[in-house]
Motif scaffolding. Structure first.
Motif, PDB file in Angstrom:
ATOM      1  N   GLY A 265       0.842  -1.202   0.000  1.00 22.19           N
ATOM      2  CA  GLY A 265       0.000   0.000   0.000  1.00 22.19           C
ATOM      3  C   GLY A 265       0.869   1.241   0.000  1.00 22.19           C
ATOM      4  O   GLY A 265       0.566   2.225   0.673  1.00 22.19           O
TER       5      GLY A 265
ATOM      6  N   ARG B  44       0.434   5.631  -2.434  1.00 22.04           N
ATOM      7  CA  ARG B  44      -0.068   6.970  -2.083  1.00 22.04           C
ATOM      8  C   ARG B  44      -0.297   7.029  -0.567  1.00 22.04           C
ATOM      9  O   ARG B  44      -0.130   6.033   0.143  1.00 22.04           O
TER      10      ARG B  44
ATOM     11  N   GLY C 133       1.441   5.238   3.072  1.00 22.37           N
ATOM     12  CA  GLY C 133       2.461   4.323   2.536  1.00 22.37           C
ATOM     13  C   GLY C 133       3.490   5.052   1.690  1.00 22.37           C
ATOM     14  O   GLY C 133       4.695   4.795   1.798  1.00 22.37           O
TER      15      GLY C 133
ATOM     16  N   CYS D 192       0.701  -5.456  -6.868  1.00 21.82           N
ATOM     17  CA  CYS D 192       0.296  -6.469  -5.890  1.00 21.82           C
ATOM     18  C   CYS D 192      -1.084  -6.145  -5.354  1.00 21.82           C
ATOM     19  O   CYS D 192      -1.305  -5.060  -4.817  1.00 21.82           O
TER      20      CYS D 192
ATOM     21  N   VAL E  28      -3.195  -7.279  -2.403  1.00 20.54           N
ATOM     22  CA  VAL E  28      -2.974  -8.055  -1.175  1.00 20.54           C
ATOM     23  C   VAL E  28      -4.143  -8.984  -0.839  1.00 20.54           C
ATOM     24  O   VAL E  28      -4.035  -9.815   0.056  1.00 20.54           O
ATOM     25  N   GLY E  29      -5.233  -8.829  -1.587  1.00 16.17           N
ATOM     26  CA  GLY E  29      -6.344  -9.771  -1.413  1.00 16.17           C
ATOM     27  C   GLY E  29      -6.011 -11.146  -1.977  1.00 16.17           C
ATOM     28  O   GLY E  29      -6.741 -12.115  -1.742  1.00 16.17           O
TER      29      GLY E  29
ATOM     30  N   ASN F 120       0.451  -2.055   5.289  1.00 15.47           N
ATOM     31  CA  ASN F 120      -0.248  -0.782   5.446  1.00 15.47           C
ATOM     32  C   ASN F 120      -1.542  -0.659   4.639  1.00 15.47           C
ATOM     33  O   ASN F 120      -2.210   0.361   4.715  1.00 15.47           O
ATOM     34  N   VAL F 121      -1.891  -1.718   3.896  1.00 13.22           N
ATOM     35  CA  VAL F 121      -3.109  -1.590   3.080  1.00 13.22           C
ATOM     36  C   VAL F 121      -4.345  -1.603   3.968  1.00 13.22           C
ATOM     37  O   VAL F 121      -4.445  -2.404   4.902  1.00 13.22           O
TER      38      VAL F 121
ATOM     39  N   ILE G 265      -8.817  -0.811   3.563  1.00 12.36           N
ATOM     40  CA  ILE G 265      -9.978  -0.292   2.837  1.00 12.36           C
ATOM     41  C   ILE G 265     -11.157  -0.229   3.814  1.00 12.36           C
ATOM     42  O   ILE G 265     -11.142  -0.907   4.845  1.00 12.36           O
TER      43      ILE G 265
ATOM     44  N   THR H  82      -0.414  -1.681  10.072  1.00  7.75           N
ATOM     45  CA  THR H  82      -1.262  -0.508  10.279  1.00  7.75           C
ATOM     46  C   THR H  82      -2.625  -0.936  10.818  1.00  7.75           C
ATOM     47  O   THR H  82      -3.373  -1.653  10.155  1.00  7.75           O
TER      48      THR H  82
ATOM     49  N   SER I 182      -5.645   1.169  13.453  1.00  5.56           N
ATOM     50  CA  SER I 182      -6.359   2.442  13.342  1.00  5.56           C
ATOM     51  C   SER I 182      -6.904   2.826  14.703  1.00  5.56           C
ATOM     52  O   SER I 182      -7.132   1.963  15.565  1.00  5.56           O
TER      53      SER I 182
ATOM     54  N   TYR J 262     -14.596  -2.595   9.244  1.00  8.75           N
ATOM     55  CA  TYR J 262     -13.294  -1.919   9.345  1.00  8.75           C
ATOM     56  C   TYR J 262     -12.791  -1.962  10.788  1.00  8.75           C
ATOM     57  O   TYR J 262     -11.628  -2.323  11.046  1.00  8.75           O
TER      58      TYR J 262
ATOM     59  N   PRO K   2      -3.279   5.306  13.517  1.00 12.57           N
ATOM     60  CA  PRO K   2      -3.447   6.720  13.194  1.00 12.57           C
ATOM     61  C   PRO K   2      -4.845   7.217  13.539  1.00 12.57           C
ATOM     62  O   PRO K   2      -5.826   6.459  13.486  1.00 12.57           O
TER      63      PRO K   2
ATOM     64  N   ILE L  14      -5.947  11.166   9.195  1.00  8.91           N
ATOM     65  CA  ILE L  14      -4.751  11.662   8.508  1.00  8.91           C
ATOM     66  C   ILE L  14      -5.180  12.166   7.134  1.00  8.91           C
ATOM     67  O   ILE L  14      -6.002  11.521   6.458  1.00  8.91           O
TER      68      ILE L  14
ATOM     69  N   THR M  79      -5.101  12.116   3.842  1.00  9.90           N
ATOM     70  CA  THR M  79      -4.641  11.286   2.713  1.00  9.90           C
ATOM     71  C   THR M  79      -5.768  11.195   1.684  1.00  9.90           C
ATOM     72  O   THR M  79      -6.915  11.569   1.976  1.00  9.90           O
TER      73      THR M  79
HETATM   74  N1  LIG Z   1      -6.042   8.218   6.594  1.00  5.65           N
HETATM   75  C1  LIG Z   1      -6.554   7.962   7.791  1.00  5.65           C
HETATM   76  O1  LIG Z   1      -7.229   8.815   8.404  1.00  5.65           O
HETATM   77  C2  LIG Z   1      -6.299   6.637   8.464  1.00  5.65           C
HETATM   78  C3  LIG Z   1      -6.633   6.516   9.819  1.00  5.65           C
HETATM   79  C4  LIG Z   1      -6.405   5.306  10.471  1.00  5.65           C
HETATM   80  C5  LIG Z   1      -5.855   4.247   9.765  1.00  5.65           C
HETATM   81  N2  LIG Z   1      -5.556   4.395   8.457  1.00  5.65           N
HETATM   82  C6  LIG Z   1      -4.980   3.242   7.785  1.00  5.65           C
HETATM   83  O2  LIG Z   1      -3.754   3.615   7.197  1.00  5.65           O
HETATM   84  C7  LIG Z   1      -3.503   2.817   6.039  1.00  5.65           C
HETATM   85  C8  LIG Z   1      -3.199   3.720   4.861  1.00  5.65           C
HETATM   86  O3  LIG Z   1      -4.290   4.588   4.690  1.00  5.65           O
HETATM   87  P1  LIG Z   1      -4.259   5.873   3.755  1.00  5.65           P
HETATM   88  O4  LIG Z   1      -5.112   6.877   4.423  1.00  5.65           O
HETATM   89  O5  LIG Z   1      -2.873   6.214   3.362  1.00  5.65           O
HETATM   90  O6  LIG Z   1      -5.092   5.291   2.519  1.00  5.65           O
HETATM   91  P2  LIG Z   1      -4.975   5.476   0.949  1.00  5.65           P
HETATM   92  O7  LIG Z   1      -6.237   4.906   0.382  1.00  5.65           O
HETATM   93  O8  LIG Z   1      -4.637   6.886   0.625  1.00  5.65           O
HETATM   94  O9  LIG Z   1      -3.746   4.525   0.603  1.00  5.65           O
HETATM   95  C9  LIG Z   1      -3.882   3.140   0.714  1.00  5.65           C
HETATM   96  C10 LIG Z   1      -3.031   2.462  -0.325  1.00  5.65           C
HETATM   97  O10 LIG Z   1      -3.366   1.064  -0.314  1.00  5.65           O
HETATM   98  C11 LIG Z   1      -3.540   0.632  -1.643  1.00  5.65           C
HETATM   99  N3  LIG Z   1      -4.436  -0.518  -1.725  1.00  5.65           N
HETATM  100  C12 LIG Z   1      -5.782  -0.550  -1.529  1.00  5.65           C
HETATM  101  N4  LIG Z   1      -6.251  -1.799  -1.729  1.00  5.65           N
HETATM  102  C13 LIG Z   1      -5.168  -2.559  -2.057  1.00  5.65           C
HETATM  103  C14 LIG Z   1      -5.001  -3.939  -2.348  1.00  5.65           C
HETATM  104  N5  LIG Z   1      -6.034  -4.788  -2.381  1.00  5.65           N
HETATM  105  N6  LIG Z   1      -3.742  -4.399  -2.609  1.00  5.65           N
HETATM  106  C15 LIG Z   1      -2.675  -3.547  -2.602  1.00  5.65           C
HETATM  107  N7  LIG Z   1      -2.775  -2.233  -2.335  1.00  5.65           N
HETATM  108  C16 LIG Z   1      -4.014  -1.746  -2.060  1.00  5.65           C
HETATM  109  C17 LIG Z   1      -4.110   1.846  -2.364  1.00  5.65           C
HETATM  110  O11 LIG Z   1      -3.964   1.733  -3.764  1.00  5.65           O
HETATM  111  C18 LIG Z   1      -3.312   2.968  -1.738  1.00  5.65           C
HETATM  112  O12 LIG Z   1      -2.101   3.196  -2.413  1.00  5.65           O
HETATM  113  C19 LIG Z   1      -4.757   1.951   5.869  1.00  5.65           C
HETATM  114  O13 LIG Z   1      -4.535   0.689   6.471  1.00  5.65           O
HETATM  115  C20 LIG Z   1      -5.824   2.697   6.635  1.00  5.65           C
HETATM  116  O14 LIG Z   1      -6.855   1.841   7.095  1.00  5.65           O
HETATM  117  C21 LIG Z   1      -5.753   5.565   7.782  1.00  5.65           C
END
Ligand SMILES: NC(=O)c1ccc[n+]([C@@H]2O[C@H](COP(=O)([O-])OP(=O)(O)OC[C@H]3O[C@@H](n4cnc5c(N)ncnc54)[C@H](O)[C@@H]3O)[C@@H](O)[C@H]2O)c1
Length: 256
Positions: A12, A15, A18, A59, A61-62, A87-88, A90, A137, A139, A152, A182, A185, A187
């Motif tokens: 992940g 973007r 990650g 990749c 990850v599913g 770090n992936v 959804i 990662t 949350s 989630y 986190p 954030i 993102t």
């Molecule tokens: N942004 C927040 O507020 C926040 C808060 C708590 C936890 N998180 C966690 O942090 C991590 C990153 O979140 P983010 O905000 O940067 O999200 P984001 O959606 O901006 O980035 C996630 C990345 O994972 C990739 N991804 C999604 N599905 C995938 C798959 N099946 N296989 C491979 N890659 C895949 C996406 O393409 C993307 O590059 C996640 O686990 C999210 O749950 C985020």
């Protein structure tokens, strides 16, 4: 440079958190493999970081075989993997009576089972190479919940259980395993979520979400990245099994 010569696999990494973490590791002297489904963003980031420092591997990850293939690519190129950042994540929304079993299964597969599969391979590699660090990662929603986030929130609470167990099972192998939680954030994940409420302006929503945090702002991906780099560093050598909140204080306050 705290990560000089180490090789890091970021799932992940194309973007958001990650990508910021991939940049931070390279800034500290590491080589990074970025594994993601986002081909264009992932390749552009690897190019920005430099062919001698970074590579992109497609990749999903599913699919467990694609996780294994990402490890193979990173090891072929860098010789070993010292740090793995799982770090992936959804999100699929709905109360339990609305959420489909398909969305529940997908969320658990991508957010939790993928981390199990990655930990399994990481442990095997790290046992051979004399140790390493796995960072998962989770949350803030693994600690407390929000309406409609059952899948989630369940997946993220389970990430902490997985992390603790890997940590105690493999401490003697020189492997540390930690999780991060986190808060909100800034993102693409959050920016896209803010645009899904048709009756609200995204900037108003983001201001509202920021105000839930005692620091009264959203976190920056770079702030999470800095914590991950620290957790992977020798300075964090006595930290394993635990979860680090990077949440602007949101978990500390009962009533705003
Ligand atoms: N942004 C927040 O507020 C926040 C808060 C708590 C936890 N998180 C966690 O942090 C991590 C990153 O979140 P983010 O905000 O940067 O999200 P984001 O959606 O901006 O980035 C996630 C990345 O994972 C990739 N991804 C999604 N599905 C995938 C798959 N099946 N296989 C491979 N890659 C895949 C996406 O393409 C993307 O590059 C996640 O686990 C999210 O749950 C985020």
């Amino acid at each position: 440079m705290s990560q000089n010569g180490r090789s890091v696999l970021v799932f992940g990494g194309a973007r958001g958190i990650g990508a910021a973490t991939a940049r931070a590791f390279v800034g500290e002297g590491a080589r990074v493999a970025i594994a993601d489904v986002l081909e264009e963003e992932g390749r552009a980031l690897a190019e920005e970081l430099g062919a001698d420092r970074a590579l992109f591997v497609h990749c999903d990850v599913g699919l467990p075989e694609q996780i294994d293939a990402a490890f193979n690519t990173a090891i072929e190129r860098f010789g070993t993997v010292n740090v793995v950042f799982n770090n992936v994540g959804i999100a699929r929304y709905g109360t339990v009576d609305e959420l489909s079993l398909e969305d529940w299964d997908l969320t658990l597969r991508v957010n939790l089972t993928a981390q199990f599969v990655s930990c399994k391979r990481a442990v095997r590699e790290m046992k051979q190479s004399g140790g390493g660090v796995i960072i998962n990662t989770a949350s803030i929603l693994g600690h407390a919940s929000q309406k409609t986030t059952s899948a989630y929130a369940a997946s993220k609470a389970a990430v902490m259980g997985l992390t603790r167990t890997v940590a105690i099972d493999h401490a003697a192998d020189g492997i540390r395993c930690v999780s991060i939680s986190p808060g909100t954030i800034d993102t693409p994940l959050v920016q896209i979520a803010a645009r899904t409420f048709k009756d609200r302006k995204p900037e108003d929503l983001e201001r509202e979400w920021a105000a839930h945090h005692p620091l009264n702002r959203l976190g920056k991906p770079e702030e999470v990245a800095a914590a991950v780099v620290f957790l992977a560093s020798p300075g964090a050598g006595f930290i394993t099994g635990s979860d680090m909140l990077i949440d602007g204080g949101i978990r500390s306050e009962l009533y705003a």
